[in-house]
Write a protein that holds these residues in place. Structure first.
Motif, PDB file in Angstrom:
ATOM      1  N   VAL A   1      20.164  23.106  50.109  1.00  0.00           N
ATOM      2  CA  VAL A   1      20.282  24.481  49.906  1.00  0.00           C
ATOM      3  C   VAL A   1      19.237  25.038  48.959  1.00  0.00           C
ATOM      4  N   LEU A   2      19.142  24.132  47.812  1.00  0.00           N
ATOM      5  CA  LEU A   2      18.513  24.794  46.564  1.00  0.00           C
ATOM      6  C   LEU A   2      16.949  24.500  47.117  1.00  0.00           C
TER       7      LEU A   2
ATOM      8  N   LEU B   1      21.779  31.409  36.198  1.00  0.00           N
ATOM      9  CA  LEU B   1      22.437  32.105  35.328  1.00  0.00           C
ATOM     10  C   LEU B   1      23.350  33.091  35.879  1.00  0.00           C
ATOM     11  N   GLN B   2      22.854  33.828  37.040  1.00  0.00           N
ATOM     12  CA  GLN B   2      23.925  34.834  37.766  1.00  0.00           C
ATOM     13  C   GLN B   2      24.935  34.073  38.152  1.00  0.00           C
ATOM     14  N   ALA B   3      25.129  32.859  38.801  1.00  0.00           N
ATOM     15  CA  ALA B   3      26.185  32.183  39.056  1.00  0.00           C
ATOM     16  C   ALA B   3      27.096  31.852  38.185  1.00  0.00           C
ATOM     17  N   LEU B   4      26.567  31.493  37.132  1.00  0.00           N
ATOM     18  CA  LEU B   4      27.390  31.013  35.701  1.00  0.00           C
ATOM     19  C   LEU B   4      28.242  32.053  35.080  1.00  0.00           C
ATOM     20  N   ILE B   5      27.540  33.390  35.319  1.00  0.00           N
ATOM     21  CA  ILE B   5      28.393  34.597  34.802  1.00  0.00           C
ATOM     22  C   ILE B   5      29.256  34.944  35.829  1.00  0.00           C
ATOM     23  N   GLU B   6      28.937  34.895  37.013  1.00  0.00           N
ATOM     24  CA  GLU B   6      29.968  35.422  38.113  1.00  0.00           C
ATOM     25  C   GLU B   6      31.080  34.503  38.230  1.00  0.00           C
ATOM     26  N   ARG B   7      30.806  33.265  37.866  1.00  0.00           N
ATOM     27  CA  ARG B   7      31.983  32.377  37.892  1.00  0.00           C
ATOM     28  C   ARG B   7      32.807  32.438  36.568  1.00  0.00           C
ATOM     29  N   ASN B   8      32.270  32.977  35.566  1.00  0.00           N
ATOM     30  CA  ASN B   8      33.005  33.123  34.394  1.00  0.00           C
ATOM     31  C   ASN B   8      33.060  31.946  33.597  1.00  0.00           C
ATOM     32  N   GLU B   9      32.029  31.190  33.729  1.00  0.00           N
ATOM     33  CA  GLU B   9      31.699  29.649  33.037  1.00  0.00           C
ATOM     34  C   GLU B   9      31.791  30.200  31.396  1.00  0.00           C
ATOM     35  N   LYS B  10      32.281  29.020  30.734  1.00  0.00           N
ATOM     36  CA  LYS B  10      32.214  29.136  29.306  1.00  0.00           C
ATOM     37  C   LYS B  10      30.702  28.648  28.884  1.00  0.00           C
ATOM     38  N   MET B  11      30.036  29.601  28.144  1.00  0.00           N
ATOM     39  CA  MET B  11      28.374  29.110  28.067  1.00  0.00           C
ATOM     40  C   MET B  11      28.182  29.684  26.732  1.00  0.00           C
ATOM     41  N   ASP B  12      27.307  29.018  26.020  1.00  0.00           N
ATOM     42  CA  ASP B  12      26.670  29.562  24.708  1.00  0.00           C
ATOM     43  C   ASP B  12      25.718  30.454  25.022  1.00  0.00           C
ATOM     44  N   TRP B  13      26.182  31.787  25.384  1.00  0.00           N
ATOM     45  CA  TRP B  13      25.183  32.695  25.932  1.00  0.00           C
ATOM     46  C   TRP B  13      24.066  33.338  24.873  1.00  0.00           C
TER      47      TRP B  13
ATOM     48  N   GLN C   1      18.327  34.426  51.461  1.00  0.00           N
ATOM     49  CA  GLN C   1      18.068  33.909  50.310  1.00  0.00           C
ATOM     50  C   GLN C   1      19.529  34.249  49.534  1.00  0.00           C
ATOM     51  N   TYR C   2      20.036  35.236  49.697  1.00  0.00           N
ATOM     52  CA  TYR C   2      21.407  35.626  48.943  1.00  0.00           C
ATOM     53  C   TYR C   2      22.452  34.848  49.603  1.00  0.00           C
ATOM     54  N   MET C   3      22.640  34.696  50.805  1.00  0.00           N
ATOM     55  CA  MET C   3      23.793  34.005  51.378  1.00  0.00           C
ATOM     56  C   MET C   3      23.501  32.310  50.862  1.00  0.00           C
ATOM     57  N   LEU C   4      22.244  31.883  50.660  1.00  0.00           N
ATOM     58  CA  LEU C   4      22.005  30.516  50.181  1.00  0.00           C
ATOM     59  C   LEU C   4      22.299  30.211  48.713  1.00  0.00           C
ATOM     60  N   TYR C   5      22.147  31.409  47.865  1.00  0.00           N
ATOM     61  CA  TYR C   5      22.681  31.484  46.626  1.00  0.00           C
ATOM     62  C   TYR C   5      24.211  31.441  46.747  1.00  0.00           C
ATOM     63  N   LYS C   6      24.979  32.192  47.432  1.00  0.00           N
ATOM     64  CA  LYS C   6      26.467  32.355  47.411  1.00  0.00           C
ATOM     65  C   LYS C   6      26.871  30.869  47.661  1.00  0.00           C
ATOM     66  N   THR C   7      26.149  30.001  48.645  1.00  0.00           N
ATOM     67  CA  THR C   7      26.650  28.830  48.978  1.00  0.00           C
ATOM     68  C   THR C   7      26.536  27.887  47.636  1.00  0.00           C
ATOM     69  N   VAL C   8      25.391  27.884  46.842  1.00  0.00           N
ATOM     70  CA  VAL C   8      25.283  27.148  45.700  1.00  0.00           C
ATOM     71  C   VAL C   8      26.537  27.634  44.697  1.00  0.00           C
TER      72      VAL C   8
ATOM     73  N   THR D   1      29.045  22.466  40.865  1.00  0.00           N
ATOM     74  CA  THR D   1      29.937  22.227  39.831  1.00  0.00           C
ATOM     75  C   THR D   1      29.233  22.917  38.869  1.00  0.00           C
ATOM     76  N   GLY D   2      29.954  23.396  37.555  1.00  0.00           N
ATOM     77  CA  GLY D   2      29.642  24.056  36.567  1.00  0.00           C
ATOM     78  C   GLY D   2      28.642  23.204  35.785  1.00  0.00           C
ATOM     79  N   ALA D   3      28.740  21.891  35.556  1.00  0.00           N
ATOM     80  CA  ALA D   3      27.660  21.157  35.110  1.00  0.00           C
ATOM     81  C   ALA D   3      26.258  21.070  35.846  1.00  0.00           C
ATOM     82  N   LYS D   4      26.432  21.307  37.249  1.00  0.00           N
ATOM     83  CA  LYS D   4      25.235  21.384  38.116  1.00  0.00           C
ATOM     84  C   LYS D   4      24.532  22.682  37.912  1.00  0.00           C
ATOM     85  N   LEU D   5      25.249  23.718  37.657  1.00  0.00           N
ATOM     86  CA  LEU D   5      24.717  25.190  37.479  1.00  0.00           C
ATOM     87  C   LEU D   5      23.974  25.063  36.100  1.00  0.00           C
ATOM     88  N   LYS D   6      24.713  24.345  35.082  1.00  0.00           N
ATOM     89  CA  LYS D   6      23.918  24.295  33.904  1.00  0.00           C
ATOM     90  C   LYS D   6      22.673  23.792  33.764  1.00  0.00           C
ATOM     91  N   LYS D   7      22.672  22.551  34.668  1.00  0.00           N
ATOM     92  CA  LYS D   7      21.533  22.031  34.649  1.00  0.00           C
ATOM     93  C   LYS D   7      20.558  22.536  35.335  1.00  0.00           C
TER      94      LYS D   7
END
Length: 458
Positions: free
Chosen positions: A26-27, A82-94, A50-57, A62-68
């Motif tokens: 997908v990426l 970045l958008q996915a991490l924020i929408e998923r409420n992941e804990k990050m050093d913003w 493109q947005y539908m593909l993004y939603k799949t990701v 995983t959070g680790a995958k998105l961080k990478k």
């Protein structure tokens, strides 16, 4: 038991690899599309692939995958991560992510709604993280933007803002001395006497926008000869320029006989008549905030003779000289098909005020009806019940015989049928039978709904 554990571990690892492989596929498709898009694009606001593909990701990784993915080689992927991490409420050093983004100057294509732009990824990160980072980090970012001579748009926004500090002043001054024109402009807000000559150098540039934007901070009588010379130079111009808006804003700030004399030149024979309306629009906008009456004579001249004003101007002038303002309103309503500033609210205010003052608005409407535009019709139609009588009804019936624009015809059908007058209903039905063949399909359907609404058989 040990064998079962090893087998389960192998199965889970296999499934994880399969899921990761699907996400990578997908990426790769997102990288091919290579555009950072919102959930609704184009005029029809459809959801792009493109947005539908993004939603799949977003939903599968995983959070680790998105961080990478925040350090992916592709800028579009970094923005979506970045958008996915924020929408998923992941804990990050913003705060750290925002500071790291200052060096991300890759330009990517973005599309939200109908707007397509080229933006730097760092700017996107700073916009998205605005509410996530601490005030202390924001101050660090401001310092780094100027210290590093950042090409990000946020550096330009900072220089144009009212944000000030001793450290920012020092960095701004250093950048200005290197010749950065926006930094030179930004010095004006500090109002340091030592910077005056440097800021004045902006008036010698071909584009004088930054100088005129700086003028509210440095304006004084010594600048009057330059303003006078500049005004004389633009009067015969065959083209109009956006810098005139800032020029007239600054000129108006003198607010004395000099500024009045200069502004009145816009009515002189020296002006290029084809370009005059642009001067007048810029002047009207510049003077609209002066509600004390000082510039009323100029505003009345622009409104009464050239039909250029806005809602703020109309209200102020009506409060200062009601009769003269009413005459201008009549001219505006008579010419409401022409472009004016703040069009819809402005014209509606004029119509309502004239009605409240018992002016015969219906005669204006009847006269305009044969050639009325959709926008003008809507403005009048809001107040139709306030001035309509038998003569208006007859004018509407006559107009309906030839009007093919559904946005005008349908409200007329609805209004006339709402009167529940058997004679009018009969005439409306006959008009529709003769006209329906020329209507577009959606118009036919909506007119039928109007007839059904009022219980009239076709």
């Amino acid at each position: 038991m040990k064998k079962i554990f090893i087998l389960l571990t192998f199965i889970f690892a296999l499934e994880s690899c399969h899921a990761d492989g699907k996400i990578n596929s997908v990426l790769n498709k997102m990288r091919e599309n290579n555009c950072y898009m919102g959930s609704a694009v184009s005029e029809d606001a459809h959801t792009p692939e493109q947005y539908m593909l993004y939603k799949t990701v977003r939903d599968s990784a995983t959070g680790a995958k998105l961080k990478k993915l925040l350090s992916d080689k592709n800028g579009v992927i970094r923005a979506y991560a970045l958008q996915a991490l924020i929408e998923r409420n992941e804990k990050m050093d913003w705060d750290k992510i925002a500071l790291d983004a200052l060096s991300d100057t890759e330009v990517i294509e973005t599309m939200f709604g109908c707007i397509i732009m080229n933006e730097m990824v760092g700017d996107i990160f700073l916009d998205v993280l605005e509410s996530k980072i601490s005030q202390n980090t924001k101050q660090k970012i401001d310092i780094q933007l100027l210290k590093n001579r950042s090409p990000l748009n946020h550096a330009i926004f900072l220089l144009h803002s009212e944000t000030k500090s001793p450290e920012l002043y020092k960095l701004t001054k250093q950048w200005a001395l290197e010749g950065n024109e926006v930094a030179i402009f930004a010095l004006a807000k500090y109002q340091e006497k030592d910077d005056y000559e440097l800021i004045l150098s902006l008036k010698d540039k071909k584009d004088k926008t930054l100088f005129f934007e700086a003028c509210p901070y440095i304006l004084n009588d010594s600048l009057k000869p330059f303003f006078d010379e500049y005004m004389d130079s633009i009067l015969p111009s065959e083209y109009y320029y956006s810098e005139w808006s800032d020029f007239y804003n600054s000129l108006a700030m003198f607010k004395d006989e000099f500024s009045r004399k200069e502004l009145l030149k816009v009515f002189s024979p020296k002006i290029n008549k084809k370009i005059q309306k642009y001067h007048l629009k810029y002047i009207a906008d510049a003077l609209s905030s002066y509600s004390d009456g000082f510039y009323d004579d100029i505003l009345f001249e622009i409104w009464g003779k050239y039909n250029i004003a806005n809602l703020t101007i109309a209200k102020n002038l009506y409060n200062h000289d009601k009769n003269r303002a009413l005459d201008c309103m009549i001219a505006t309503v008579n010419n409401s098909d022409e472009y004016v500033l703040d069009f819809e609210k402005f014209v509606a205010f004029c119509i309502e005020t004239l009605l409240n003052e018992n002016y015969d608005v219906k005669q204006i409407f009847i006269k305009k009806l044969p050639d009325i535009t959709v926008s003008s019709f809507k403005d009048f139609f809001k107040y139709l019940n306030r001035f309509a009588d038998d003569s208006v009804d007859q004018a509407l019936l006559n107009h309906l015989k030839t009007e093919q624009n559904g946005h005008i015809a349908i409200p007329i059908y609805d209004y006339l049928l709402s009167k529940n007058n058997s004679l009018i209903t009969s005439q409306v039905s006959e008009i529709y039978k003769k006209n329906k063949a020329t209507y577009m399909d959606w118009v036919k359907q909506d007119v039928k709904k109007v007839f059904e609404k009022w219980g009239v058989a076709l």
